[in-house]
Design a protein around this motif. Structure first.
Motif, PDB file in Angstrom:
ATOM      1  N   GLY A 364       0.823  -1.208   0.000  1.00  0.00           N
ATOM      2  CA  GLY A 364       0.000   0.000   0.000  1.00  0.00           C
ATOM      3  C   GLY A 364       0.852   1.250   0.000  1.00  0.00           C
ATOM      4  N   GLU A 365       2.070   1.143   0.472  1.00  0.00           N
ATOM      5  CA  GLU A 365       3.010   2.258   0.510  1.00  0.00           C
ATOM      6  C   GLU A 365       4.392   1.641   0.704  1.00  0.00           C
ATOM      7  N   ASP A 385       7.365  -7.426   2.199  1.00  0.00           N
ATOM      8  CA  ASP A 385       6.891  -6.226   1.496  1.00  0.00           C
ATOM      9  C   ASP A 385       6.506  -6.658   0.083  1.00  0.00           C
ATOM     10  N   HIS A 386       5.374  -6.213  -0.412  1.00  0.00           N
ATOM     11  CA  HIS A 386       5.043  -6.504  -1.813  1.00  0.00           C
ATOM     12  C   HIS A 386       4.355  -5.308  -2.429  1.00  0.00           C
ATOM     13  N   GLN A 389      -0.900  -2.238  -7.297  1.00  0.00           N
ATOM     14  CA  GLN A 389      -1.733  -1.040  -7.414  1.00  0.00           C
ATOM     15  C   GLN A 389      -3.188  -1.449  -7.660  1.00  0.00           C
ATOM     16  N   THR A 390      -4.083  -0.513  -7.454  1.00  0.00           N
ATOM     17  CA  THR A 390      -5.486  -0.754  -7.771  1.00  0.00           C
ATOM     18  C   THR A 390      -5.595  -1.288  -9.202  1.00  0.00           C
ATOM     19  N   ASP A 477       5.158   4.842 -10.857  1.00  0.00           N
ATOM     20  CA  ASP A 477       6.136   4.760  -9.767  1.00  0.00           C
ATOM     21  C   ASP A 477       7.549   4.869 -10.331  1.00  0.00           C
ATOM     22  N   ARG A 492       6.373   8.238  -6.346  1.00  0.00           N
ATOM     23  CA  ARG A 492       5.467   8.382  -7.493  1.00  0.00           C
ATOM     24  C   ARG A 492       6.075   9.390  -8.465  1.00  0.00           C
ATOM     25  N   ARG A 503      -4.502   6.042  -1.242  1.00  0.00           N
ATOM     26  CA  ARG A 503      -3.995   6.757  -2.413  1.00  0.00           C
ATOM     27  C   ARG A 503      -4.875   7.974  -2.684  1.00  0.00           C
TER      28      ARG A 503
HETATM   29  P1  AMP Z   1      -3.197   1.773  -4.594  1.00  0.00           P
HETATM   30  O1  AMP Z   1      -3.652   1.835  -5.996  1.00  0.00           O
HETATM   31  O2  AMP Z   1      -4.028   2.560  -3.660  1.00  0.00           O
HETATM   32  O3  AMP Z   1      -2.968   0.355  -4.151  1.00  0.00           O
HETATM   33  O4  AMP Z   1      -1.772   2.487  -4.548  1.00  0.00           O
HETATM   34  C1  AMP Z   1      -0.758   2.026  -5.383  1.00  0.00           C
HETATM   35  C2  AMP Z   1       0.475   2.819  -5.147  1.00  0.00           C
HETATM   36  O5  AMP Z   1       0.889   2.685  -3.787  1.00  0.00           O
HETATM   37  C3  AMP Z   1       1.640   2.316  -5.961  1.00  0.00           C
HETATM   38  O6  AMP Z   1       1.650   2.809  -7.272  1.00  0.00           O
HETATM   39  C4  AMP Z   1       2.816   2.800  -5.131  1.00  0.00           C
HETATM   40  O7  AMP Z   1       3.055   4.160  -5.358  1.00  0.00           O
HETATM   41  C5  AMP Z   1       2.310   2.627  -3.712  1.00  0.00           C
HETATM   42  N1  AMP Z   1       2.707   1.303  -3.196  1.00  0.00           N
HETATM   43  C6  AMP Z   1       1.933   0.232  -2.999  1.00  0.00           C
HETATM   44  N2  AMP Z   1       2.632  -0.783  -2.469  1.00  0.00           N
HETATM   45  C7  AMP Z   1       3.904  -0.359  -2.331  1.00  0.00           C
HETATM   46  C8  AMP Z   1       5.127  -0.946  -1.851  1.00  0.00           C
HETATM   47  N3  AMP Z   1       5.161  -2.180  -1.383  1.00  0.00           N
HETATM   48  N4  AMP Z   1       6.250  -0.186  -1.889  1.00  0.00           N
HETATM   49  C9  AMP Z   1       6.225   1.078  -2.359  1.00  0.00           C
HETATM   50  N5  AMP Z   1       5.107   1.692  -2.812  1.00  0.00           N
HETATM   51  C10 AMP Z   1       3.953   0.988  -2.804  1.00  0.00           C
END
Ligand code: AMP
Ligand code: COA
Length: 630
Positions: A364-365, A385-386, A389-390, A477, A492, A503
């Motif tokens: 998620g981050e 950690d993985h 994105q949506t 990203d 980002r 997000r």
């Molecule tokens: P969302 O669509 O809300 O899941 O957000 C996706 C975005 O969250 C990605 O494009 C990244 O910028 C960030 N994100 C999600 N997981 C990670 C992670 N494990 N490491 C770094 N950034 C992440």
């Protein structure tokens, strides 16, 4: 088979790889091929037919799992607990689907779901899937305006909502929010189904609203309607660079295949295991790994209505893991930071028996190495950690625990999963050498389960994701790949920020701020925050002759963002400045302002209009406490 062999097997025969994965899914008519041309970027399993609800519910009852818990609702916030078996879930969903059908919902109709973390939210999703209706879940932390925007775009025939949500210290009045949204929207649903919760019973609007239970009375339960592999299962809106959210479309066939594959190979979860994604049904994590993924493989999923801290304490996670014998947890780094802040030595962990707990997944981050290390040390399990994105619906990169646990490298979500050819590109679209920062892109085609297009916006899909680097999907990203093929996601490349794993679009917040009558110009940036990862911060230039005091304008715009985007935006700070730093061509230098706010070194951009403005920005930021550690 090792990870390397699995990845190589996909590379050498993607068709065979995905057709093989598709065998884990029940098809009414099996697909003749995996990948099809069609849509802006291809489609998966288009000529197969299946039903997602059958795959997530009925088939497990047929297979003898009727008495196993499908859903556990653990709600510390309402002090309640409930288990629903697969057999009960089938009956409840068939009944709800029957009632929706009796009111005219058919395959292809859209249904918006606006609900808190209650099992009925999953039942509503599954009832839509049963009929082939396309659901669109809207997160409860969004305000009426955001709901209205989604109503206009998805044009739903029905909206399913709860009377209220419960947040620490307050009731979220869903029904008035829903009424306001419907008033504001130009599209009107035919009817609304309201789940009355005992914490707040809502007044129903005669002629439009029906009550969850009474409208199901005496109706014929619905059977599963087979749909094509490329039939949209759902539309989930996510933040883009503007106030108009992007409607990510998910096709049914690829969705089921990819989720079933990832449950086993990424999360090491099989039928009978207990899996807990501590997120919300309003986010993609909730769609994939609270609802469809665990249920597709016959596991037990946990619907948690609470917070990592404060409901009632920082042991909430450990209690849930112990009581329900959870095998794996999926959470956001911010939740672990929140727990750590309250219980730095992890003392509370020792009070619980966590012997069934095998792995903690974070996404998620960006997961900061410090947080990962703390969790590894205190929990004694791998912390994975993985990254996804949506848009992709399932992980792009992960340590594939179900295949093999690769060496963990802190700060990296590990390696690309089969289906994803991840490359780091320079501005011209050429792959860069290992260790070099660039735009992270995925070579087309994207794998099953990822977005084939945007709802009602195929051109925007192409423009947003496919046009910058021809032949690739642009993730938005930035990062790099090391010599061992491990990926590092650093930031980002657009105006999207990540607040507590949520997000959000700074562009959308700017649209709200500019609507204030005293605001001439504004900018919103994401600044580093030790708990939430990032927080939004606004800069306001006021119109000449404004008599309203600065503090009053700030208070009002904070209220406006909360009112129009929602509390989840966590927009609390803004500073009034005389002017914004810009390039000579008029582009606001947001990245430079972020560096000043974060206390990072920066070079004054050569194109800046007037360098003195940067000092003014630094002074304004100091007045509101940034940089935080200064
Ligand atoms: P969302 O669509 O809300 O899941 O957000 C996706 C975005 O969250 C990605 O494009 C990244 O910028 C960030 N994100 C999600 N997981 C990670 C992670 N494990 N490491 C770094 N950034 C992440
Ligand atoms: N419905 C209504 N309001 C909601 C909501 C929902 N479903 N979810 C959050 N909100 C509100 C909160 O009540 C809060 O409102 P407030 O300003 O009145 O306090 C605001 O939105 C911000 O919420 P949140 O981001 O949750 O911050 P918090 O300060 O309440 O809690 C954490 C901080 C770290 C405990 C919390 O962010 C958390 O649990 N994060 C995990 C994130 C996560 O799971 N993300 C999913 C992506 S994988």
């Amino acid at each position: 088979m090792s990870y390397r062999d699995t990845y190589a097997a996909w590379q050498s025969d993607p068709e065979g790889f995905w057709l093989d994965a598709a065998r884990k899914i029940d098809w009414d008519r099996p697909p003749s091929r995996a990948f099809f041309d069609g849509g802006p970027a291809g489609e998966w399993f288009a000529d197969g037919t299946l039903n997602a609800c059958w795959n997530c519910v009925d088939r497990h009852v047929e297979a003898g799992r009727g008495d196993q818990l499908a859903i556990i609702h653990d709600s510390p916030i309402t002090r309640s607990y409930r288990g629903i078996t697969y057999a009960e879930l089938r009956d409840r969903v068939a009944s709800l689907a029957g009632a929706l059908r009796a009111k005219g919902i058919e395959k292809g109709d859209r249904v918006i779901i606006y609900m808190p973390m209650v099992p009925e939210a999953l039942e509503a999703m599954l009832a839509c899937a049963r009929l082939g209706a396309i659901h669109s879940v809207v997160f409860g932390g969004f305000a009426a305006h955001e709901l209205a925007v989604r109503i206009n775009d998805a044009t739903p025939k029905a909206i399913i909502a709860a009377s209220c949500g419960v947040e620490p210290g307050r009731i979220v009045h869903y029904k008035p929010l829903l009424d306001r949204a419907i008033d504001e929207a130009t599209h009107k649903p035919d009817f609304c189904v309201i789940l009355q919760r005992e914490q707040e019973v809502a007044e129903l609007t005669p002629g439009r609203d029906v009550a969850w239970h009474s409208f199901q009375y005496g109706v014929e339960p619905a059977e599963c309607v087979p749909v094509e592999g490329n039939h949209p299962a759902y539309v989930l809106y996510t933040s883009g660079t503007t106030g108009q959210p992007k409607g990510v479309v998910r096709h049914t066939g690829g969705h089921m295949v990819a989720l079933a594959w990832s449950m086993k190979n990424v999360y090491d979860i099989e039928a009978g295991d207990v899996f807990w994604a501590a997120s919300d049904v309003g986010w993609v994590v909730g769609h994939s790994y609270i609802c469809y993924g665990p249920l597709a493989v016959g596991a037990t999923t946990i619907v948690f209505e609470g917070k990592p801290v404060g409901t009632p304490d920082a042991a909430a996670y450990w209690r849930v893991i112990q009581n329900h014998r959870v095998k794996s947890v999926f959470s956001a780094p911010t939740a672990i930071r929140a727990i750590r802040r309250e219980d730095p030595d992890g003392t509370l962990i020792g009070d619980y028996n966590l012997r069934h707990f095998k792995t903690l997944y974070l996404a998620g981050e960006r997961a900061d190495p410090d947080t990962i290390q703390w969790a590894e040390e205190k929990l004694g399990v791998p912390v994975i950690d993985h990254w996804w994105q949506t848009e992709t619906g399932w992980p792009i990169a992960a340590n594939p625990v179900g295949i093999e646990l690769l060496p963990v490298k802190h700060g990296s979500p590990s390696v690309a999963l089969p289906g994803y050819d991840v490359q780091v590109l320079d501005e011209e679209g050429h792959p860069v050498p290992p260790g070099t920062l660039g735009a992270v892109a995925i070579k087309l085609p994207l794998p099953p389960g990822t977005l084939p297009t945007l709802w009602n916006a195929a051109d925007r899909f192409t423009k947003s994701y496919l046009s910058h680097f021809p032949g690739y999907y642009e993730t938005g990203d930035a990062g790099y790949i090391d010599e061992d093929g491990y990926l590092y996601i650093m930031a980002r490349t657009d105006d999207v920020i990540n607040v507590a794993g949520h997000r959000l679009s700074t562009g959308a917040m700017e649209e709200v701020l500019s609507a204030h009558p005293a605001v001439a110009e504004c900018a919103v940036i994401g600044v580093a925050d030790s708990l939430k990862g990032q927080m939004p911060l606004g800069f306001l230039c006021l119109k000449k002759g404004t008599n309203t005091p600065d503090t009053q304008v700030v208070k009002e715009v904070v209220g406006m963002v909360r009112d129009q985007i929602g509390p989840v935006a966590a927009f609390r700070t803004a500073c009034v400045v005389d002017r914004l730093p810009k390039t000579r061509s008029g582009k606001i230098l947001r990245a430079t302002m972020v560096k000043i706010a974060d206390g990072q070194p920066f070079n004054t951009p050569a194109t800046i209009d007037d360098p003195a403005i940067l000092d003014e920005i630094a002074t304004a930021l100091r007045a509101v406490g940034y940089p935080q550690h200064a």
